[in-house]
Design a protein around this motif. Structure first.
Motif, mmCIF file in Angstrom:
data_model
loop_
_atom_site.group_PDB
_atom_site.id
_atom_site.type_symbol
_atom_site.label_atom_id
_atom_site.label_comp_id
_atom_site.label_asym_id
_atom_site.label_seq_id
_atom_site.Cartn_x
_atom_site.Cartn_y
_atom_site.Cartn_z
ATOM 1 N N VAL A 56 0.950 -1.430 -0.201
ATOM 2 C CA VAL A 56 -0.084 -0.085 0.127
ATOM 3 C C VAL A 56 1.508 1.304 -0.251
ATOM 4 C CG1 VAL A 56 -2.003 1.164 0.906
ATOM 5 C CG2 VAL A 56 -2.128 -0.721 1.232
ATOM 6 N N LEU A 57 0.502 2.523 -1.197
ATOM 7 C CA LEU A 57 1.151 3.285 -1.279
ATOM 8 C C LEU A 57 1.400 4.154 0.001
ATOM 9 C CD1 LEU A 57 1.606 4.133 -4.956
ATOM 10 C CD2 LEU A 57 3.084 2.343 -3.577
ATOM 11 N N GLY A 58 2.688 5.044 0.524
ATOM 12 C CA GLY A 58 2.128 5.762 1.744
ATOM 13 C C GLY A 58 3.709 6.466 2.200
ATOM 14 N N LYS A 59 3.048 6.831 3.039
ATOM 15 C CA LYS A 59 4.483 8.238 3.823
ATOM 16 C C LYS A 59 5.415 7.785 3.846
ATOM 17 C CE LYS A 59 1.247 12.347 2.647
ATOM 18 N NZ LYS A 59 1.053 13.011 3.428
ATOM 19 N N GLY A 60 5.543 6.018 4.945
ATOM 20 C CA GLY A 60 6.717 5.419 5.502
ATOM 21 C C GLY A 60 7.835 5.511 4.754
ATOM 22 N N ARG A 61 8.638 5.818 6.086
ATOM 23 C CA ARG A 61 10.244 5.359 5.384
ATOM 24 C C ARG A 61 10.810 4.835 4.616
ATOM 25 N NH1 ARG A 61 12.969 7.679 10.495
ATOM 26 N NH2 ARG A 61 11.846 5.425 10.833
ATOM 27 N N GLY A 62 10.017 3.001 5.065
ATOM 28 C CA GLY A 62 9.804 2.035 4.362
ATOM 29 C C GLY A 62 9.379 1.342 3.121
ATOM 30 N N THR A 63 8.830 2.749 3.150
ATOM 31 C CA THR A 63 7.278 2.207 1.696
ATOM 32 C C THR A 63 8.748 2.358 0.490
ATOM 33 O OG1 THR A 63 5.691 3.241 2.151
ATOM 34 C CG2 THR A 63 5.640 2.404 0.753
ATOM 35 N N LEU A 64 8.983 2.997 -0.015
ATOM 36 C CA LEU A 64 10.260 2.650 -1.284
ATOM 37 C C LEU A 64 10.882 1.524 -1.115
ATOM 38 C CD1 LEU A 64 11.222 6.791 -1.796
ATOM 39 C CD2 LEU A 64 9.583 4.665 -2.837
ATOM 40 N N TRP A 65 11.614 1.779 0.610
ATOM 41 C CA TRP A 65 12.456 0.934 0.239
ATOM 42 C C TRP A 65 12.143 -0.674 -0.082
ATOM 43 C CZ3 TRP A 65 13.029 -4.167 3.097
ATOM 44 C CH2 TRP A 65 14.078 -4.951 2.180
ATOM 45 N N GLU A 66 10.824 -1.084 0.120
ATOM 46 C CA GLU A 66 9.554 -2.438 -0.251
ATOM 47 C C GLU A 66 10.095 -2.801 -1.180
ATOM 48 O OE1 GLU A 66 8.193 -2.222 4.376
ATOM 49 O OE2 GLU A 66 6.323 -1.493 2.800
ATOM 50 N N ILE A 67 9.523 -1.670 -2.128
ATOM 51 C CA ILE A 67 8.941 -1.376 -3.491
ATOM 52 C C ILE A 67 10.459 -1.897 -4.814
ATOM 53 C CG2 ILE A 67 8.300 0.065 -5.590
ATOM 54 C CD1 ILE A 67 6.424 1.148 -3.597
ATOM 55 N N ARG A 68 11.477 -1.374 -4.003
ATOM 56 C CA ARG A 68 13.064 -1.307 -4.608
ATOM 57 C C ARG A 68 13.223 -3.377 -3.876
ATOM 58 N NH1 ARG A 68 14.134 4.166 -2.796
ATOM 59 N NH2 ARG A 68 14.316 5.497 -4.853
ATOM 60 N N GLU A 69 12.858 -3.135 -2.738
ATOM 61 C CA GLU A 69 13.046 -4.400 -2.262
ATOM 62 C C GLU A 69 12.710 -5.659 -3.310
ATOM 63 O OE1 GLU A 69 15.615 -7.609 -0.605
ATOM 64 O OE2 GLU A 69 16.548 -5.891 -1.019
ATOM 65 N N ALA A 70 11.579 -5.413 -3.833
ATOM 66 C CA ALA A 70 10.489 -6.204 -3.910
ATOM 67 C C ALA A 70 10.290 -6.908 -5.392
ATOM 68 C CB ALA A 70 8.813 -6.102 -4.314
ATOM 69 N N MET A 71 11.276 -4.888 -6.395
ATOM 70 C CA MET A 71 11.650 -5.275 -7.593
ATOM 71 C C MET A 71 13.051 -6.289 -8.141
ATOM 72 S SD MET A 71 10.396 -1.669 -9.158
ATOM 73 C CE MET A 71 8.483 -1.475 -9.722
ATOM 74 N N ARG A 72 14.106 -6.216 -6.953
ATOM 75 C CA ARG A 72 15.045 -6.388 -7.061
ATOM 76 C C ARG A 72 14.770 -8.241 -6.520
ATOM 77 N NH1 ARG A 72 18.951 -8.598 -3.955
ATOM 78 N NH2 ARG A 72 17.768 -8.067 -1.563
ATOM 79 N N ILE A 73 13.899 -8.964 -6.068
ATOM 80 C CA ILE A 73 14.239 -9.955 -5.803
ATOM 81 C C ILE A 73 12.711 -11.003 -6.562
ATOM 82 C CG2 ILE A 73 15.509 -9.645 -4.194
ATOM 83 C CD1 ILE A 73 12.964 -9.986 -2.435
ATOM 84 N N LEU A 74 12.193 -10.329 -6.767
ATOM 85 C CA LEU A 74 10.809 -10.692 -7.405
ATOM 86 C C LEU A 74 10.048 -10.236 -9.335
ATOM 87 C CD1 LEU A 74 7.796 -9.947 -4.922
ATOM 88 C CD2 LEU A 74 9.110 -11.999 -4.806
#
Length: 445
Positions: free
Chosen positions: A328-346
């Motif tokens: 879920v897109l939001g203003k949390g600091r970890g959201t961008l990291w989660e998206i980049r990590e998902a694109m890296r390994i999935l």
């Protein structure tokens, strides 16, 4: 075999014969007309016609959905009629008949909700497609009680919540009676209107507080996932979001023209997160990371609690084992990291993004402008549902992002679950093909 379109049956099923009891409907209706009159006979014929249509239909889930909606409407009407009797007679009636009618209406309403939910899941074209491909598994018990959490006896909490809600209903009766006297009699003091307003305010307060106690009691006894190792070999969907969004996503579904506060006061529905869990049940159980310091898990996804200073490694591990990752897109600091990590390994087929309102999405899109390898698409407007979820973003095999706006389903369906079921169709088809190819490689090996 051609693939079904969302909301349609995959194959044309053969017509079912008429039930054996149908020829007896006509003579029985004639007998009823002679004994009790033509009105009762017409009602009997109508019931028989509905039963025949239900028995011969190729989409019985639609009838279940209509039946659940009818039960909910009957329950609401019964409760409203009970209040009318109290207002008319100035009492609970002989032997508390109005109170009995109110409780029966409440039971009808609660049972109707269960029927509607089961029918909505049966109608899902995504679940049918997964079942045809042998990828739909029955829900498994997942998690255990949270260790170290303070346990309140559920029976005691349930009784207390029911008593508080009952006091709210009693205050509503008093408020209606006072309003009747205020409107039908003259010479009332100036403060009489304030008393009526105070009684209505106490009604909302007690009913809302009672239902909050009941929901909290259920949350105390909800299960949590202790570690990523417990998810090994399970079919689950990893649900990631900013912790700041938990409150608004766990609130009951909005009621058009009335707002979320009324739903919270009378407990008329599931929260947004619970509806997202239902819409994604074709891919597995929804699992999310719980907010640090949270005393009890919120309704919806099964929670896993991670240390605040070491959460990235477990999240990455869970991404690899998940059938689908939803962020879920939001203003949390970890959201961008989660998206980049998902694109890296999935692979692209296993990632879904959930945008919210247009302004917040545009701000996030500017923040993530250099997101690689994909680029977030422009916002697509549609007739907004009474929901905080406005669409989904899925990815092509080359990481091209597609924004699918939610559109209203049929009026009988759950608006959020039905619209998500249709919006996720292309993403689900690509994910199913990916899993079938993987199974084929394992079979050859």
């Amino acid at each position: 075999m051609s693939r079904p379109q969302p909301g349609q049956s995959p194959d044309r099923l053969p017509e079912k014969p008429l039930p054996r009891w149908f020829p007896a409907a006509l003579p029985v209706s004639v007998l009823v007309a002679v004994l009790w009159g033509p009105v009762y006979a017409a009602v009997l014929c109508g019931v028989a016609a509905v039963a025949v249509a239900y028995a011969t239909t190729r989409k019985p889930a639609l009838w279940h959905l209509a039946a659940g909606t009818g039960l909910c409407a009957t329950g609401v009407l019964a409760q409203a009629f009970a209040y009318y009797l109290i207002l008319r007679d100035g009492s609970l009636g002989p032997h508390g008949s109005a109170a009995v009618l109110f409780l029966l209406g409440l039971q009808f309403f609660l049972h109707g909700r269960k029927v509607r939910r089961a029918a909505q899941l049966t109608l899902s074209a995504l679940r049918r497609h997964r079942e045809e491909n042998g990828l739909l598994r029955a829900a498994e018990p997942l998690g255990e009680r949270r260790p170290g959490a303070r346990r309140v006896p559920f029976a005691m909490t349930g009784v207390f919540g029911a008593v508080v809600s009952g006091l709210g209903s009693l205050f509503l009766c008093f408020a209606l009676l006072a309003l009747r006297d205020l409107l039908t009699t003259g010479g009332n003091p100036w403060w009489a209107s304030l008393v009526v307003a105070a009684l209505f305010a106490q009604t909302v307060l007690f009913v809302g507080l009672g239902n909050t106690i009941l929901r909290t009691a259920v949350q105390y006894y909800d299960t949590v996932v202790s570690s990523p190792d417990d998810l090994a070999g399970r079919q689950y969907v990893l649900y990631l979001r900013s912790f700041g969004d938990d409150h608004r996503l766990s609130r009951p579904h909005r009621i058009p023209l009335a707002g979320a506060w009324l739903a919270a006061a009378v407990s008329l529905g599931q929260g947004e997160e619970e509806r997202i869990a239902d819409a994604l049940s074709w891919a597995g159980t929804l699992v999310g990371v719980g907010a640090p310091g949270e005393r009890v898990p919120r309704a919806g996804a099964r929670r896993m609690y991670l240390p605040p200073d070491d959460w990235q490694t477990p999240v990455s591990t869970m991404m690899r084992g998940a059938t689908l990752v939803v962020i879920v897109l939001g203003k949390g600091r970890g959201t961008l990291w989660e998206i980049r990590e998902a694109m890296r390994i999935l692979p692209p087929e296993r990632l879904l993004l959930v945008p919210m309102k247009e302004k917040a999405y545009d701000e996030f899109r500017q923040l993530a402008g250099d997101l690689a390898p994909g680029v977030l698409p422009a916002y697509r407007r549609s007739r907004a549902l009474s929901s905080r979820v406005r669409g989904i973003i899925h990815f092509e095999p080359d990481w091209t992002a597609r924004f699918v706006a939610l559109r209203r389903p049929s009026p009988l369906e759950d608006q959020l679950v039905g619209s998500l079921d249709r919006a996720m169709w292309p993403a689900m088809v690509r994910l199913t093909e990916l899993e079938r190819r993987a199974d084929g490689r394992h079979g050859e090996a």
